[in-house]
Design a protein around this motif. Sequence first.
Motif, short mmCIF file in Angstrom:
data_model
loop_
_atom_site.label_atom_id
_atom_site.label_comp_id
_atom_site.label_asym_id
_atom_site.label_seq_id
_atom_site.Cartn_x
_atom_site.Cartn_y
_atom_site.Cartn_z
N SER A 7 0.88 -1.16 -0.08
CA SER A 7 0.17 -0.12 -0.21
C SER A 7 0.84 1.32 -0.09
O SER A 7 2.10 1.21 0.08
CB SER A 7 -1.00 -0.09 1.21
OG SER A 7 -0.21 0.25 2.51
N ARG A 8 0.39 2.44 -0.31
CA ARG A 8 0.91 3.66 -0.28
C ARG A 8 1.27 4.00 1.06
O ARG A 8 2.38 4.43 1.17
CB ARG A 8 -0.14 4.75 -0.83
CG ARG A 8 0.56 6.20 -0.81
CD ARG A 8 -0.60 7.09 -1.46
NE ARG A 8 -0.03 8.30 -1.91
CZ ARG A 8 0.23 9.35 -1.33
NH1 ARG A 8 -0.14 9.36 0.16
NH2 ARG A 8 0.72 10.45 -1.75
N GLU A 9 0.64 3.51 2.19
CA GLU A 9 0.92 3.78 3.39
C GLU A 9 2.31 3.14 3.86
O GLU A 9 2.95 3.36 4.60
CB GLU A 9 -0.32 3.59 4.37
CG GLU A 9 -1.53 4.37 4.30
CD GLU A 9 -2.16 4.12 3.01
OE1 GLU A 9 -2.41 3.36 2.62
OE2 GLU A 9 -2.85 5.24 2.44
N GLU A 10 2.45 1.89 3.45
CA GLU A 10 3.62 0.96 3.66
C GLU A 10 4.70 1.60 3.00
O GLU A 10 6.04 1.68 3.56
CB GLU A 10 3.27 -0.51 3.27
CG GLU A 10 2.32 -1.21 4.03
CD GLU A 10 1.77 -2.46 3.32
OE1 GLU A 10 1.70 -3.48 4.45
OE2 GLU A 10 1.66 -2.55 2.21
N LEU A 12 5.06 4.87 2.29
CA LEU A 12 5.28 5.88 3.18
C LEU A 12 5.84 5.71 4.42
O LEU A 12 6.91 6.48 4.69
CB LEU A 12 4.25 6.88 3.35
CG LEU A 12 3.68 7.83 2.13
CD1 LEU A 12 2.41 8.25 2.48
CD2 LEU A 12 4.74 8.76 1.89
N ALA A 13 5.70 4.68 5.07
CA ALA A 13 6.45 4.20 6.31
C ALA A 13 7.73 3.84 6.17
O ALA A 13 8.71 4.20 7.04
CB ALA A 13 5.48 3.08 7.00
N THR A 57 6.27 12.25 1.56
CA THR A 57 6.96 11.97 2.64
C THR A 57 6.69 13.31 3.48
O THR A 57 6.90 13.19 4.67
CB THR A 57 8.31 11.53 2.41
OG1 THR A 57 8.25 10.12 1.62
CG2 THR A 57 9.14 11.09 3.66
N ASP A 60 3.59 13.80 4.96
CA ASP A 60 3.19 12.91 6.06
C ASP A 60 3.89 13.26 7.39
O ASP A 60 3.25 13.16 8.37
CB ASP A 60 3.58 11.36 5.54
CG ASP A 60 2.68 10.38 6.15
OD1 ASP A 60 1.38 10.69 6.27
OD2 ASP A 60 3.28 9.51 6.73
#
Length: 185
Positions: A7-10, A12-13, A57, A60
């Motif tokens: 995912s996009r969130e992963e 970004l993490a 990034t 976020d």
Amino acid sequence: MNKVITSREELLAASKSIAASQGLAALNMRAVAAAANVAVGSVYNYFPSKAELVTATVQDIWRGIFHAAGSYAQAGDFCACVEWLFDSIRTGAAEYPDFLRAHMSGFAAQDRKKARQTMEEAFGHMRASLEQVLERDEKVRPDAFGQDLTRQQFVAFVFSSLMAGLAREETDCAVLLAVIRRVLY
């Protein structure tokens, strides 16, 4: 390599993890793919360029810093809000090497406009919240503002002073708070 769709969130993490350990300048598609254990193409599915990756990034990181401040915008004391914001930004930015001064270094020259826009959006959100708190602060003298000094001008001054102090790596905003108290109360 991870065959599961990431995912996009992963991503970004993984990107924020690299930014925290090595700085924003270390961000690139291959590094993020390696950190997320995916193919480079998976990163490109969500971020068509390095500039898009760095911008997302940075957004976020600012979002995390701003929300780490909790509900400071609900406060009714402008000085307490300024101090809370200073501490929140200082604490949040401490996770990322040289974030406040160097986050635009990860952008190519043609992408600096987008980087500035991203930063201004975050700052605009913070200034708007400060204006709301100032409006609700019942201790402000009735004659504190007029044609020569509006609330918006005062908040812009306070915010730029706060950010300058953070860029200088000051550990508190005591002098700024003293100036605010003399002007407002």
